[in-house]
Design a protein around this motif. Structure first.
Motif, PDB file in Angstrom:
ATOM      1  N   ARG A 221      14.474  19.268 -38.593  1.00 19.63           N
ATOM      2  CA  ARG A 221      15.485  18.734 -39.510  1.00 19.63           C
ATOM      3  C   ARG A 221      16.886  18.762 -38.899  1.00 19.63           C
ATOM      4  NH1 ARG A 221      13.656  18.344 -44.768  1.00 19.63           N
ATOM      5  NH2 ARG A 221      11.565  19.161 -45.113  1.00 19.63           N
ATOM      6  N   ASP A 222      17.130  19.675 -37.993  1.00 22.84           N
ATOM      7  CA  ASP A 222      18.467  19.810 -37.398  1.00 22.84           C
ATOM      8  C   ASP A 222      18.478  19.160 -36.017  1.00 22.84           C
ATOM      9  OD1 ASP A 222      20.950  20.610 -36.396  1.00 22.84           O
ATOM     10  OD2 ASP A 222      20.897  22.484 -37.528  1.00 22.84           O
ATOM     11  N   MET A 223      19.551  18.421 -35.700  1.00 29.57           N
ATOM     12  CA  MET A 223      19.663  17.761 -34.409  1.00 29.57           C
ATOM     13  C   MET A 223      19.688  18.767 -33.264  1.00 29.57           C
ATOM     14  SD  MET A 223      19.493  14.530 -34.039  1.00 29.57           S
ATOM     15  CE  MET A 223      20.186  14.451 -32.398  1.00 29.57           C
ATOM     16  N   ILE A 224      20.203  19.969 -33.517  1.00 24.52           N
ATOM     17  CA  ILE A 224      20.225  20.986 -32.461  1.00 24.52           C
ATOM     18  C   ILE A 224      18.805  21.356 -32.057  1.00 24.52           C
ATOM     19  CG2 ILE A 224      20.865  23.362 -31.922  1.00 24.52           C
ATOM     20  CD1 ILE A 224      23.361  23.021 -33.572  1.00 24.52           C
ATOM     21  N   ASP A 225      17.921  21.456 -33.032  1.00 27.88           N
ATOM     22  CA  ASP A 225      16.523  21.767 -32.721  1.00 27.88           C
ATOM     23  C   ASP A 225      15.858  20.619 -31.952  1.00 27.88           C
ATOM     24  OD1 ASP A 225      16.778  24.199 -34.030  1.00 27.88           O
ATOM     25  OD2 ASP A 225      16.178  23.358 -35.973  1.00 27.88           O
ATOM     26  N   ILE A 226      16.211  19.390 -32.305  1.00 30.07           N
ATOM     27  CA  ILE A 226      15.667  18.232 -31.574  1.00 30.07           C
ATOM     28  C   ILE A 226      16.120  18.258 -30.119  1.00 30.07           C
ATOM     29  CG2 ILE A 226      15.712  15.715 -31.415  1.00 30.07           C
ATOM     30  CD1 ILE A 226      15.901  15.599 -34.435  1.00 30.07           C
ATOM     31  N   LEU A 230      13.825  18.588 -26.669  1.00 33.61           N
ATOM     32  CA  LEU A 230      13.914  17.651 -25.557  1.00 33.61           C
ATOM     33  C   LEU A 230      14.137  18.380 -24.233  1.00 33.61           C
ATOM     34  CD1 LEU A 230      16.112  14.816 -27.168  1.00 33.61           C
ATOM     35  CD2 LEU A 230      13.710  14.647 -26.522  1.00 33.61           C
ATOM     36  N   GLN A 231      15.003  19.387 -24.273  1.00 32.31           N
ATOM     37  CA  GLN A 231      15.281  20.143 -23.054  1.00 32.31           C
ATOM     38  C   GLN A 231      14.058  20.924 -22.598  1.00 32.31           C
ATOM     39  OE1 GLN A 231      18.719  22.408 -24.226  1.00 32.31           O
ATOM     40  NE2 GLN A 231      20.161  20.741 -23.790  1.00 32.31           N
ATOM     41  N   THR A 239      22.844  13.411 -26.905  1.00 29.80           N
ATOM     42  CA  THR A 239      23.897  13.983 -27.745  1.00 29.80           C
ATOM     43  C   THR A 239      24.042  15.461 -27.431  1.00 29.80           C
ATOM     44  OG1 THR A 239      22.326  14.431 -29.522  1.00 29.80           O
ATOM     45  CG2 THR A 239      23.500  12.327 -29.580  1.00 29.80           C
ATOM     46  N   ASN A 240      25.165  16.025 -27.858  1.00 30.01           N
ATOM     47  CA  ASN A 240      25.421  17.462 -27.728  1.00 30.01           C
ATOM     48  C   ASN A 240      26.021  17.935 -29.049  1.00 30.01           C
ATOM     49  OD1 ASN A 240      26.143  20.074 -27.055  1.00 30.01           O
ATOM     50  ND2 ASN A 240      26.791  19.517 -24.969  1.00 30.01           N
ATOM     51  N   ARG A 245      30.120  20.145 -32.833  1.00 30.00           N
ATOM     52  CA  ARG A 245      30.449  20.976 -33.999  1.00 30.00           C
ATOM     53  C   ARG A 245      31.482  22.035 -33.648  1.00 30.00           C
ATOM     54  NH1 ARG A 245      24.320  21.980 -36.484  1.00 30.00           N
ATOM     55  NH2 ARG A 245      23.960  19.803 -37.132  1.00 30.00           N
ATOM     56  N   ALA A 246      31.388  22.612 -32.441  1.00 31.97           N
ATOM     57  CA  ALA A 246      32.358  23.627 -32.030  1.00 31.97           C
ATOM     58  C   ALA A 246      33.756  23.025 -31.920  1.00 31.97           C
ATOM     59  CB  ALA A 246      31.939  24.232 -30.699  1.00 31.97           C
ATOM     60  N   MET A 247      33.858  21.827 -31.351  1.00 26.83           N
ATOM     61  CA  MET A 247      35.160  21.168 -31.241  1.00 26.83           C
ATOM     62  C   MET A 247      35.708  20.794 -32.601  1.00 26.83           C
ATOM     63  SD  MET A 247      34.793  18.752 -27.868  1.00 26.83           S
ATOM     64  CE  MET A 247      36.515  18.314 -28.006  1.00 26.83           C
ATOM     65  N   ALA A 248      34.830  20.428 -33.512  1.00 24.27           N
ATOM     66  CA  ALA A 248      35.278  20.093 -34.872  1.00 24.27           C
ATOM     67  C   ALA A 248      35.871  21.315 -35.553  1.00 24.27           C
ATOM     68  CB  ALA A 248      34.102  19.541 -35.672  1.00 24.27           C
ATOM     69  N   GLN A 249      35.277  22.476 -35.316  1.00 23.34           N
ATOM     70  CA  GLN A 249      35.811  23.704 -35.914  1.00 23.34           C
ATOM     71  C   GLN A 249      37.152  24.080 -35.306  1.00 23.34           C
ATOM     72  OE1 GLN A 249      32.788  26.687 -35.489  1.00 23.34           O
ATOM     73  NE2 GLN A 249      31.442  25.795 -37.051  1.00 23.34           N
TER      74      GLN A 249
END
Length: 289
Positions: A221-226, A230-231, A239-240, A245-249
């Motif tokens: 469900r989360d793009m980070i898990d996707i 892949l890795q 994508t990263n 998200r870190a830069m947005a914060q």
């Protein structure tokens, strides 16, 4: 009587002598005046001529602004002068000698060895011992050569590396895309276009069983898990999400709130699959359907 006659003779002789003297004096005087007139007349004419046509004054150049501009260019840093030359070579796509470069953009490499050496060793410049010309990363000249180059990179070639190949390369990329011969896709991280070959000579046919298998894969469900999955399988994600998200914060950008979905639309037991790609399965024959 004799003495009187003798006196008259002497008087006559004296008159003749005086007349001869006067004639001689008059002749010398006339000759002197003529010589003086000949000497003074040219001077008078010359004086008159000089008065009417004075010598033109010395004229200084009225192009002061242009000369100041040239001087400022030649006193500029080496990097600034190099940029002027490279821009000239890029825009014209012609070969220039040192003298022609000086005439075209006022960079005098005969008087500035640092500029000459830097340009000669620049990766964007080609020097054949006489002329300078622009050197692009990929040596292609037209659309057909461009297509051949893209087909050599099945994993894609960055458009930024093609932009300086020749003046109309971007138009040709769009034309190849419209003709269905290549794909132009954006990289999500760098927002740069990547050109991929779409060779019609290699048609791909996917079996129905493989389509079913692909469609039935459950995705995280989360793009980070996707991205992690892949890795793990040796693939680099496009994508990263973690970095974004870190830069947005850091910049205080609030993440978009996820819209609430109705319970009947999705439940805990609902599988998230590849159903969002229906165009891949238009001709799929599902058993029992």
């Amino acid at each position: 009587m004799a003495s009187l006659q003798e006196s008259l003779t002497k008087f006559k002789q004296q008159q003749e002598k005086c007349q001869s003297t006067l004639t001689s004096i008059a002749a010398k005087s006339a000759s002197s005046r003529a010589t003086t007139k000949q000497k003074t007349t040219p001077m008078g004419i010359s004086s008159t001529t000089n008065t009417k046509s004075p010598a033109p004054p010395v004229k200084f150049s009225n192009d002061t602004e242009r000369l100041q501009h040239i001087n400022s260019i030649r006193k500029a840093p080496v990097g600034a002068q190099m940029k002027r030359v490279i821009d000239l070579l890029l825009e014209t796509r012609q070969a220039f000698t040192i003298e022609q470069i000086n005439e075209a953009c006022y960079v005098d490499m005969n008087a500035n060895k640092a500029v000459f050496d830097s340009l000669r060793n620049n990766p964007k410049v080609k020097y054949d011992g006489k002329c300078f010309s622009y050197k692009s990363k990929h040596d292609v000249k037209d659309k057909s050569q461009l297509l051949v180059l893209v087909r050599k990179y099945p994993e894609g070639i960055a458009v930024i590396d093609l932009k300086d190949a020749y003046p109309t390369v971007m138009e040709d990329l769009q034309a190849l895309k419209a003709a269905g011969q290549i794909w132009l896709l954006s990289n999500f991280d760098s927002q740069e276009d990547i050109a991929y070959p779409n060779d019609p000579r290699v048609p791909i046919k996917v079996d129905d069983d493989l389509k079913l298998l692909f469609r039935g894969i459950e995705l995280p469900r989360d793009m980070i898990d996707i991205e992690k999955d892949l890795q793990k399988n040796g693939m680099k994600p496009a994508t990263n999400t973690a970095k974004r998200r870190a830069m947005a914060q850091v910049h205080g950008i609030a993440s978009k709130p996820k819209p609430k979905k109705k319970k009947h639309e999705i439940s805990k037991r609902t599988k998230l699959t590849n159903a969002h790609l229906p165009e891949l399965f238009r001709n799929l024959n599902v058993p029992g359907s």
